[in-house]
Design a protein around this motif. Structure first.
Motif, PDB file in Angstrom:
ATOM      1  N   THR A   3      68.870  -6.416  79.805  1.00 47.17           N
ATOM      2  CA  THR A   3      70.049  -5.882  79.281  1.00 47.17           C
ATOM      3  C   THR A   3      69.710  -4.323  78.797  1.00 47.17           C
ATOM      4  OG1 THR A   3      70.323  -8.059  78.172  1.00 47.17           O
ATOM      5  CG2 THR A   3      71.662  -6.178  77.202  1.00 47.17           C
ATOM      6  N   LYS A   7      71.979  -1.194  80.199  1.00 48.58           N
ATOM      7  CA  LYS A   7      72.621  -0.186  79.192  1.00 48.58           C
ATOM      8  C   LYS A   7      71.992   1.120  79.734  1.00 48.58           C
ATOM      9  CE  LYS A   7      73.574  -3.221  75.337  1.00 48.58           C
ATOM     10  NZ  LYS A   7      73.419  -3.611  74.049  1.00 48.58           N
ATOM     11  N   ASN A  12      78.317   2.655  79.594  1.00 49.03           N
ATOM     12  CA  ASN A  12      79.687   1.967  79.368  1.00 49.03           C
ATOM     13  C   ASN A  12      80.377   1.929  80.928  1.00 49.03           C
ATOM     14  OD1 ASN A  12      79.528   1.757  76.625  1.00 49.03           O
ATOM     15  ND2 ASN A  12      80.583   3.949  76.527  1.00 49.03           N
ATOM     16  N   SER A  13      79.799   2.607  81.900  1.00 54.21           N
ATOM     17  CA  SER A  13      80.480   2.488  83.096  1.00 54.21           C
ATOM     18  C   SER A  13      80.505   0.750  83.568  1.00 54.21           C
ATOM     19  CB  SER A  13      79.773   3.260  84.000  1.00 54.21           C
ATOM     20  OG  SER A  13      78.367   2.844  84.349  1.00 54.21           O
ATOM     21  N   LEU A  14      79.529   0.154  83.603  1.00 53.93           N
ATOM     22  CA  LEU A  14      79.485  -1.447  83.914  1.00 53.93           C
ATOM     23  C   LEU A  14      80.446  -2.257  82.983  1.00 53.93           C
ATOM     24  CD1 LEU A  14      78.218  -3.195  85.985  1.00 53.93           C
ATOM     25  CD2 LEU A  14      76.413  -3.760  84.262  1.00 53.93           C
ATOM     26  N   THR A  15      80.535  -1.925  81.779  1.00 56.25           N
ATOM     27  CA  THR A  15      81.538  -2.477  81.065  1.00 56.25           C
ATOM     28  C   THR A  15      83.125  -2.183  81.430  1.00 56.25           C
ATOM     29  OG1 THR A  15      80.120  -2.375  79.089  1.00 56.25           O
ATOM     30  CG2 THR A  15      82.410  -2.851  78.594  1.00 56.25           C
ATOM     31  N   GLN A  16      83.146  -0.898  81.854  1.00 53.45           N
ATOM     32  CA  GLN A  16      84.582  -0.709  82.283  1.00 53.45           C
ATOM     33  C   GLN A  16      84.841  -0.936  83.679  1.00 53.45           C
ATOM     34  OE1 GLN A  16      84.416   3.788  82.365  1.00 53.45           O
ATOM     35  NE2 GLN A  16      84.309   3.846  80.091  1.00 53.45           N
ATOM     36  N   LEU A  18      83.613  -3.953  85.155  1.00 53.06           N
ATOM     37  CA  LEU A  18      83.740  -5.358  84.758  1.00 53.06           C
ATOM     38  C   LEU A  18      85.248  -5.609  84.492  1.00 53.06           C
ATOM     39  CD1 LEU A  18      80.250  -6.409  83.862  1.00 53.06           C
ATOM     40  CD2 LEU A  18      81.611  -7.008  86.052  1.00 53.06           C
ATOM     41  N   ALA A  19      85.520  -4.771  83.362  1.00 51.92           N
ATOM     42  CA  ALA A  19      86.848  -5.033  82.739  1.00 51.92           C
ATOM     43  C   ALA A  19      88.075  -4.659  83.922  1.00 51.92           C
ATOM     44  CB  ALA A  19      87.155  -4.191  81.654  1.00 51.92           C
ATOM     45  N   GLU A  20      87.666  -3.739  84.573  1.00 51.00           N
ATOM     46  CA  GLU A  20      88.621  -3.419  85.836  1.00 51.00           C
ATOM     47  C   GLU A  20      88.725  -4.685  86.861  1.00 51.00           C
ATOM     48  OE1 GLU A  20      91.258  -0.926  87.964  1.00 51.00           O
ATOM     49  OE2 GLU A  20      90.385  -0.662  85.997  1.00 51.00           O
TER      50      GLU A  20
END
Length: 138
Positions: A3, A7, A12-16, A18-20
């Motif tokens: 993790t 990070k 934050n790019s991976l979070t964005q 996966l949300a996409e």
């Protein structure tokens, strides 16, 4: 541990991303995620390059302003020096002329008398006129 690595590398790019993927629901989510991350990297690199170029342009602009100010200061100093020199010359010139004029007039009179006293023929130098004449007979 993984993790922390994710990070650190993705932030934050991976979070964005996966949300996409979750909102779009593509038929091949892995390929979509890969393309999204590549696109994100390209955009981020372009933004970073743009920031660096802007910083460099700002530095060059600041440097040119500084050089312009320095050039203006040098020009003002040169003008001040020239004004002081002109002022000194104006003060010294009348003094020099007034002190030299009587001396020139005094020195000039004996020369005029000497040249007036000499009589020579036109075209004959005074040296040639004073030389004895030799007469040759054959």
């Amino acid at each position: 541990m993984e993790t922390a690595y994710l990070k650190k590398c993705f932030g934050n790019s991976l979070t964005q991303a996966l949300a996409e993927v979750a909102s779009v629901r593509p038929s091949d989510p892995i390929e979509y995620l890969a393309h999204w991350l590549y696109h994100y990297r390209d955009v981020t690199n372009a933004e970073e390059k743009k920031r660096q170029e802007e910083a460099q342009l700002k530095e060059e602009y600041d440097r040119s302003l500084k050089e312009g100010r320095m050039a203006e200061m040098v020009k003002q100093e040169e003008e001040q020096i020239q004004q002081r020199c002109d002022k000194c010359h104006q003060e010294l010139l009348p003094e020099a002329l007034s002190s030299k004029t009587p001396a020139l007039q005094k020195d000039k009179a004996p020369l005029e008398k000497e040249t007036m006293g000499q009589t020579s023929q036109p075209g004959v130098s005074s040296v040639a006129a004073e030389m004895p004449q030799w007469v040759f007979t054959s």
